[in-house]
Design an enzyme around this catalytic site. Structure first.
Site, PDB file in Angstrom:
ATOM      1  N   GLU A 189     -30.478 -33.539 144.491  1.00  0.00           N
ATOM      2  CA  GLU A 189     -29.075 -33.286 144.807  1.00  0.00           C
ATOM      3  C   GLU A 189     -28.142 -34.429 144.387  1.00  0.00           C
ATOM      4  OE1 GLU A 189     -29.115 -32.277 148.965  1.00  0.00           O
ATOM      5  OE2 GLU A 189     -30.126 -30.368 148.613  1.00  0.00           O
ATOM      6  N   GLU A 321     -35.729 -26.155 147.261  1.00  0.00           N
ATOM      7  CA  GLU A 321     -35.419 -26.094 148.687  1.00  0.00           C
ATOM      8  C   GLU A 321     -34.741 -24.776 149.001  1.00  0.00           C
ATOM      9  OE1 GLU A 321     -33.238 -29.318 150.410  1.00  0.00           O
ATOM     10  OE2 GLU A 321     -34.413 -30.866 149.364  1.00  0.00           O
TER      11      GLU A 321
END
Length: 547
Positions: A189, A321
């Protein structure tokens, strides 16, 4: 010395040696097969995974940097054990993602990783390898409000490149003899921490800050990949996962994002995260607890996006995820898992990895978006086994053991994509209306718009009364490559509120549609899919001119 005594002593020595060798813990680190499997083969074999979240990625306060002991239990979770990994494997998962926050331990200006960190990470990796599982090893919370070992902007580019080159050289050297079951993930991220667009931006019109960040992320992916490849051995052809901005669908679909250049052929994997539908899966302020048909749109859009830019171009995807927070709504989460994993199973080159942070209990209102426990790491019992068994029925038909009970095998789904004309993506990942009007399930197919030249446009209208979508396919019917194309649609026929995979401009009484950089060129017989969405009414046909 009597011969019999000599023989006895030799026998005694050999027996002792045998006992000693057998007492050494067996660690299977397979290098025999090397890394000769392509990314598509690896991802196809992965299929379903589980994250050891909030464990080796846990980090302490920055004023104690650098840490001289592990923070694995700093956030309250127990140390990872082989027994835990064994239970995850028994349940049917064949992939483990191991998030690691390396930076907090590094020393010196060259970011040296201490042995105690590397040895512990290797120990956990080996727990998985001995279970014949795939392992995804990454750099996790090395960018956050406490630590910013890298920042995706030009002001911090030099030191960020240095960080990635250093840590990935060290990690890659340590694991260079591991075979294709070990996959590296460059970043987790990556984003502009604290920025107003930290977690979302308009993909078709990013700000200058985001454009700069996306370019830096492209660069950091390249630096990390080059460092890995330079260590040689199995790393020369190891599969590597790379994310876009904040690992979101917006971050990889925006026009500026690109996959890095690789000296190895077919070894790159797109890394993306998707807690969707957002209001159901992750939101804490405005949220819903039921998963009904109206929420399936976000999941459909997500996969259609991935298919349009990556999957259809033979770039496999790992959804590293995903999860739906426990809002005391297990039955609804079962529906969510059934639809989400069922949708993923249509593609042979997609793997899904469940996020688990070992937090289960929500508040009475169910408003906490961070309750993602699936297995209790202390008792090793699965909390909502029906969710896990629902996921497994979409994987490979292999019986799984969940809380000591064998779950029957199911027929393996056809992994071939069955939706070649994808439903469009809503460009706003945080919709105002959590219960959108569903698309007409019986859309109106329309004959191709006749055009002169090499290109042909086909379209399908989905009309639900108060709004509509027009799904458009542009195909090159010529024997030559076409670089660049333009479509025009009269404003009298449509009102375009949003679009995906194209740029929209206005010219007098027309909307002018042009491609993104990645879908502007069409080889012979190739096509590109995109769409527009509007409000109000629409006729049964529209006139599309192709130029």
């Amino acid at each position: 010395m009597h011969k019999s005594k000599c023989i006895k002593r030799v026998f005694t020595f050999l027996l002792a040696l045998f006992v000693f060798v057998m007492a050494i813990p067996a660690t299977k680190v397979s290098a025999a097969g090397g890394t000769d499997r392509s990314a598509t083969q690896v991802v196809s074999d992965m299929r379903v995974g589980w994250n050891i979240g909030n464990s080796l990625d846990s980090f302490g306060q920055s004023y104690n940097f650098p840490y001289t002991s592990l923070n694995e239990t700093y956030w309250g979770n127990p140390a990872t054990t082989k027994a835990l990994i064994d239970e995850v494997a028994k349940a049917g998962f064949n992939t483990i993602r191991i998030p690691v926050s390396w930076g907090q331990y590094t020393t010196g200006s060259d970011y040296q990783i201490p042995d105690f960190v590397m040895n512990r990470v290797k120990e956990v990796v080996d727990y998985c390898i001995v279970n014949d599982m795939y392992v995804i090893l990454n750099s996790h919370h090395d960018i956050n409000s406490d630590y910013c070992f890298y920042v995706p902007n030009n002001a911090n580019k030099d030191r960020s490149e240095k960080y990635f080159k250093s840590i990935w050289t060290q990690i890659a050297k340590e694991f260079k003899n591991y075979d294709y079951h070990l996959v590296f993930e460059t970043m987790n991220e990556p984003r502009l921490v604290g920025h107003g667009e930290e977690w979302w931006f308009p993909r078709n019109n990013p700000s200058n800050d985001i454009r700069e960040a996306v370019a830096c992320i492209n660069d950091y992916n390249q630096v990390a990949l080059d460092a890995i490849r330079a260590t040689g051995g199995n790393n020369a052809t190891r599969c590597v996962m790379v994310p876009g901005y904040d690992a979101s669908i917006e971050g990889c679909m925006t026009d500026g994002f690109k996959m890095p250049n690789d000296t190895a052929s077919g070894r790159l994997i797109l890394s993306v995260h998707a807690y969707i539908p957002y209001y159901f899966a992750l939101a804490s302020d405005t949220y819903v607890t039921r998963f009904d048909d109206n929420l399936k749109y976000d999941i459909d859009s997500f996969f259609n996006d991935l298919n349009s830019k990556f999957l259809s171009r033979n770039i496999p995807v790992v959804v590293g995820e995903t999860s739906a927070t426990n809002r005391n709504n297990t039955a609804e989460r079962v529906k969510w898992a059934d639809y989400y994993w069922g949708r993923a199973a249509r593609y042979s080159n997609v793997a899904m990895v469940l996020w688990d942070n070992n937090i289960y209990q929500n508040n009475s209102a169910g408003s906490d978006g961070e309750c993602h426990m699936y297995i209790d790491r202390n008792s090793l019992q699965w909390k909502d086994p029906e969710i896990i068994s629902t996921i497994m029925k979409h994987v490979d038909g292999t019986p799984a053991t969940i809380n000591g009970k064998e779950i029957p095998s199911t027929e393996q789904p056809d992994p071939t994509p069955v939706d070649p004309d994808p439903t469009p993506v809503d460009p706003d990942p945080t919709p105002v209306d959590p219960d959108p009007t569903p698309v007409d399930p019986d859309p109106q197919p329309v004959d191709p718009t006749p055009v002169s030249g090499a290109l042909k446009a086909e379209y399908t209208i989905n009309n639900w009364g108060s709004g509509y979508q027009v799904l458009i396919k542009v195909k090159n019917d010529s024997a030559s490559r076409v670089d660049g194309w333009t479509l025009k649609i009269s404003k009298s026929e449509v009102k375009i509120d949003s679009s995906w995979c194209v740029n929209i401009a206005e010219e007098g009484g027309y909307y002018v549609i042009t491609p993104m950089s990645w879908n502007s060129s069409l080889e012979p017989s190739a096509s590109v899919d995109f769409g527009i969405q509007g409000s109000g009414s629409i006729g049964t046909s529209v006139n599309i001119s192709v130029q």
